[in-house]
Every structure is written in C-alpha cells, then in structure tokens.
Enzyme design. Structure first.
Site, PDB file in Angstrom:
ATOM      1  N   ARG A  84       0.818  -1.210   0.000  1.00  0.00           N
ATOM      2  CA  ARG A  84       0.000   0.000   0.000  1.00  0.00           C
ATOM      3  C   ARG A  84       0.853   1.261   0.000  1.00  0.00           C
ATOM      4  NH1 ARG A  84      -4.897  -2.335   3.895  1.00  0.00           N
ATOM      5  NH2 ARG A  84      -6.055  -3.251   2.144  1.00  0.00           N
ATOM      6  N   TYR A  97      -6.585  -0.603  -6.836  1.00  0.00           N
ATOM      7  CA  TYR A  97      -6.028  -1.866  -6.347  1.00  0.00           C
ATOM      8  C   TYR A  97      -5.296  -1.709  -5.020  1.00  0.00           C
ATOM      9  CZ  TYR A  97      -1.746  -0.753  -9.229  1.00  0.00           C
ATOM     10  OH  TYR A  97      -0.649  -0.199  -9.821  1.00  0.00           O
ATOM     11  N   GLU A  98      -4.964  -2.847  -4.434  1.00  0.00           N
ATOM     12  CA  GLU A  98      -4.409  -2.938  -3.072  1.00  0.00           C
ATOM     13  C   GLU A  98      -5.359  -2.310  -2.047  1.00  0.00           C
ATOM     14  OE1 GLU A  98      -2.137  -4.877  -2.499  1.00  0.00           O
ATOM     15  OE2 GLU A  98      -1.375  -5.131  -4.527  1.00  0.00           O
ATOM     16  N   GLY A  99      -6.643  -2.494  -2.237  1.00  0.00           N
ATOM     17  CA  GLY A  99      -7.647  -1.910  -1.357  1.00  0.00           C
ATOM     18  C   GLY A  99      -8.082  -0.564  -1.892  1.00  0.00           C
TER      19      GLY A  99
END
Length: 598
Positions: free
Chosen positions: A298, A439-441
């Site tokens: 992140r 992406y990645e949350g």
C-alpha cells in the site's frame, strides 16, 4: 513525449530533512547507509530509469503484453531492461543481508522505486510484487521455504505474485473458494481460479513464485478460514534450479485502460492434478500473512501516485515552455508567448508541483517510520514509530494515488487539445494512474481503515501525538515573512482535523454509518494537512540553508514558495471539509436505493 529525469535533488532533500537521514544512519541496522551512499544510489538509479526503463514506456503502452500459446510475452525490450535491473542489484536494496540483500532503509528503496515507476509504471509493478513476496516469506515462511526461495527472490532472478482476488471475491476476500488439499508429504494440491493477478506470468524471469490464498478442508467460513501457500510456476530441483512445470496456467489477460505492458492475468491453479504448494505460516492465518505483504504494497502503491504525478508534471512543464499561444496580458503588443507566462497555466503548474512534492514528502516520511519501527533499539521509540507508520499507511495509499490522478489530469489540461491526443503521451499518464486508487484496497476501504481501525488504535494516542507535533511546529514559526505566513493556515488546518478526529472517534460505535460517510473527506483532510506541514518543515530547513549559504539557492527558494502556495491555495479547501465530515450520512441514504432515477 518528454524525457524523464528523476528529481534527485528533491528526493535527496526529502530523505535528509523529513526522513532525518543522519539519525537513520546512526541506527545500527543502517550504519552503512551514509549520506554519500544515499546520494550515489539515487544518482545511479536515475541513470537506469532515464536511459533504459523510460524509453520503453510509450512502446509498452502501444504494444502491450500478449498471451501466446499459454505463455505471456512482454513487449520487446522489457526482458532486457529487467536483466539490467537484476544485474545492478537493485531488487535487494532494502532486503535483509541474510538472503543477499543490502539492508538499506526502506525509505531509500522507496525513492529508488519512484524512479522506476515514473519512468515506466507498468514495468515497475513486477519488482514491486516481488518485494511483497519477500516480506511475507521472510516473516512467516518456514526455514525450508526461505532456503529454497528467498535468495532468488531477493536477487530478482525469480519474481513473485500475489493471488488474492477471485471472480466472486474482490474486496470481500473472505468469499474466496480456492481450495488446498493436504498431501501425505506435507505439501498441498491447490485448485481454483484467481483474477487480476499482476505479472502472474511473463518472460522476464526463469521462475515465478505465486503466493496464493486458499481454504483447507474444514476451515471456518470467512476470513478466519483462509491460509496462504507458496506455489511456484516451476517446481524447484534439489540443486535449486527450476524443474518440472507446476499445474499453474495463465488462461487469459485482461484488456485494461492503462498499464498495458503489465500483464494482468487470470490464473488457473489445478487444471489437472492440482498445483503443488506449501503452507506459509499457520493454517487459517493467511490474512495475517497477507497483510504483511499488503501494508508494504500500500505504501508502494501510494508511491505510484507520487511517481505518475512527477512524470505528468515534468511533461506539462516542458510543453508549457515550448507551446507558443496568445499574448501576455501584461504586454499585449509583444506578440504570442509560451503558455507558461499565462496565469491559469501557471496556477496549474504550481498546483501540480506543490501536490507532487507534498505526496512525495508523505510517502517518504511514512516509509521512514517503517524503518524506525524495525530498527530502533528503544522499545518506546519503536512502538511510536510503528503506530505512526500504521496511521499513515492508508493516508499515503489513498491520498497520494488520488493526487496522482488529479495531477495527471491537470497535465492533459496544460497540453490543451494536444493532451487529448495519444501521441503526446499525456493521456497515458492519466490512464496509467487511474488504477492506483483501486487496487491494493480501494481508496474508500483505506478511508474506512483509517477511521475504523487506525484512529482509535491505542486509544487514539498516535494521531494525538502527530497533531501535537504539528501544533508545536506552528508555534515555533517566525512571526513574519514567508515562514510566518504559513502559520494561520496550518493552525486552521490542524484545528479542523482534530475536531474531525474527535467527532469520528466519539461516534464510531453508535453512529457507524455517519462515521463511514465522513471517512473519505476525513482522509482527504488528513493527507492535505500532513502534506502542508511536511512542506512547511522543508521550507524551514530551506530557509536555514539559505541563511548559511549552503545548497542550491534557486531550488531552496522554490521550496519555500511551494510550501506557501500549498498552504494558501490547497490547504484551505481541505480545511473546509470539517462540515461534510461531521454532517453525517443522512443525505447519502435519503433516497431509497430503488428510487435512484436518471
């Protein structure tokens, strides 16, 4: 499309001032990370990014990666560029020396990662995913797994991938169905399909090590029943070389808005007898292992926002100096002038510059907190650093990637009609940047993480400590001049942010919908105020160096002006978000879901 040159001066200044490089160097873990070494690493990374990686950016966007006879082929030049990257030892920059890494600070590795990402975001995703695999195996893998995989991953000879998402399980990871069947020899047979797998297959390395989330028989429902497995593309022989092909196949590639040369794969595990894998960590503890990967990822994704913003800003600046259009309103008789002399263009350029430098400061500062959380020998300082790193990670990921999109959009606007034409390359930056808030949350998930978990962590100690540090800094500013002019804006900002934090943390149990409704504007305010404060800190140091007659005076004066522009022009709208944050979610749900009519 303009050439890319890494902003080494600003990178180095940020590492020196906000990461406090001398103090990092004093820690035993980073005793070899001298200022001279840091500067040399940045200079060499800048050369590779400009001369080898950046020239492939446009070609990669046009050609894209392709699936040919069941294998992914990256655009011409990518495999060779990756070979240069591996031979230079870049992949193991911050990895432990136990497995061949150089053990340098993460914040320096992040700065180097910025050069690859700005040069060619699609290329940079491959080593970024490998770093996540290294983190997970180093912290949770058995000694046997470490012996087999870590040295090859650290060197970059083998690459890693994260296999989380399934067609029915995106952000809701607990809904995944991939299964892992235990075998008598201690291995598992993996069966299932994963989607959106970045560099799930490619031709740049001789082996790909997949980290896969799956369920074992009888595991609990939801996230409590998820385990993680290492599943290599090629099984590894006893001598450490790649051997027989595992039952892992890329069945298709996604056709995306941007990052075309980064293969986004649909991966099938177990088309035949099952892909052979080995458990990483404990059974049913895969989410804990995954977050080891995702927290670093992140920050790295937040860094993508920084990098694309820098690339778009450089190109817009170059174009504004070359494009001659209309007269200068202060001297209309002199004929047409470069557009950089027009007020609105200058406003856009200053916004791009200020926002880019603010999110760079935030990302590097966040990474330095991670470094201290690992390397401090004093338990209290280590705990404080970890708390700061945890607090800032969702802010870095979401705020920096939002800014990346906004700056790339402004870059198109500076180009005018030419920005909407693909040949200039300005549109590619916008298209590439747009995935990073997803992406990645997604950034909405990051905002919920901030208000739902990080804000009340340890009783709110970490945000209160940070806000008090900002207040103390403001109190120490001069009463007048450029630095003194920053004070009222920072005072208003930290007051509004603290009021918002108190309101959110006080309502987190009884008014969860209202808290959720205010999460995204709160993160925006948090990121903007933190960025303004970090730029102000840099301005103070720039002023000190100017007084001493050290450093590049033109650059240092620019840092002071940039901090003032950010405080005066960018911070006030964010401060005004206090109202939307605390107004609750009433109007968000005032229209019944069936009554939304276009």
């Amino acid at each position: 499309m303009s050439d890319y040159q890494a902003p080494v001066t600003d990178m180095q200044f940020t590492l020196e001032t906000l990461c406090d490089w001398p103090q990092l160097n004093d820690l035993e873990a980073f005793s070899e990370a001298t200022p001279d070494l840091m500067a040399a690493v940045l200079e060499e990374a800048a050369k590779l990014s400009a001369n080898v990686i950046a020239p492939l950016n446009r070609k990669g966007d046009l050609d894209g990666s392709k699936l040919v006879d069941g294998s992914v082929k990256t655009p011409d030049g990518f495999a060779d560029a990756y070979r240069h990257y591996v031979e230079g030892g870049w992949n193991g920059l911050s990895s432990t020396p136990d497995w061949g890494g150089q053990g340098l600070p993460f914040c320096l590795a992040l700065a180097v990662q910025e050069t690859w990402t700005a040069a060619n975001m699609a290329f940079s995703l491959c080593p970024m995913l490998t770093q996540g695999a290294i983190e997970a195996l180093d912290q949770h893998g058995s000694e046997a797994l470490k012996e087999i995989y870590l040295s090859k991953l650290v060197s970059g000879e083998w690459t890693g991938s994260m296999n989380l998402t399934e067609p029915q399980a995106g952000s809701d990871v607990g809904a995944l169905k991939t299964r892992a069947e235990p075998q008598a020899d201690g291995s598992y047979r993996i069966f299932g399909q994963k989607i959106f797998i970045t560099y799930g297959d490619h031709d740049m390395a001789e082996n790909i090590i997949h980290l896969v989330l799956a369920r074992t028989p009888g595991s609990p429902d939801g996230t409590k029943g998820i385990s993680m497995f290492v599943v290599p593309k090629y099984l590894v022989n006893e001598d450490g070389t790649p051997g027989e092909r595992n039952d892992v196949t890329c069945v298709s590639l996604e056709h995306k808005l941007g990052i075309h040369s980064s293969p986004t794969c649909v991966m099938q595990f177990g088309e035949k007898d099952g892909a052979i894998g080995w458990l990483v960590g404990e059974e049913n503890r895969g989410m804990r292992t995954m977050f080891t990967m995702m927290n670093h990822a992140r920050i790295n994704v937040g860094l993508q926002g920084v990098a694309i913003a820098e690339r778009a800003w450089q190109q817009a600046l170059s174009f504004s100096r070359e494009r001659v259009q209309s007269v200068d309103i202060t001297n209309p008789g002199a004929g047409s002038v470069p557009i950089i002399r027009h007020g609105d263009v200058r406003r856009m350029l200053m916004t791009m510059k200020a926002q880019t430098e603010a999110v760079r400061a935030l990302a590097y500062y966040n990474a330095a907190a991670v470094d201290r959380a690992h390397a401090e020998t004093d338990a209290d300082r280590r705990s404080a650093a970890q708390g700061l790193a945890d607090l800032l990670t969702p802010v870095t990921k979401a705020y920096a990637t939002d800014i990346g999109v906004e700056v790339a959009s402004l870059g198109i606007q500076v180009h005018g009609g030419m920005g909407y034409i693909e040949e200039t390359g300005a549109a590619q930056h916008f298209r590439d940047a747009r995935i990073a808030p997803i992406y990645e949350g997604t950034n909405g998930i990051q905002a919920m993480d901030l208000v739902g978990r990080k804000l009340n962590m340890d009783g709110g100690k970490h945000w209160r400590t940070l806000f008090q540090e900002i207040r103390d800094f403001v109190d120490d500013l001069p009463a007048s001049g450029d630095l003194g002019a920053l004070a009222p804006y920072l005072e208003d900002g930290v007051e509004a942010l603290q009021n918002a934090a108190v309101w959110l943390s006080g309502n987190d149990q009884e008014h969860v919908r209202d808290v959720a409704g205010g999460a995204t504007p709160f993160l925006r305010m948090f990121g903007t105020l933190t960025g303004a404060w970090l730029l102000a800190r840099q301005a103070v140091e720039a002023s000190r160096r100017l007084d001493e007659g050290t450093g590049d005076a033109r650059y240092l004066k620019g840092k002071i002006v940039t901090a003032r522009f950010f405080a005066e022009q960018i911070l006030p709208p964010a401060t005004a978000l206090l109202g939307p944050i605390t107004r609750g979610a009433g109007t968000l749900f005032a229209i019944d879901e069936d009554d939304f009519i276009s």
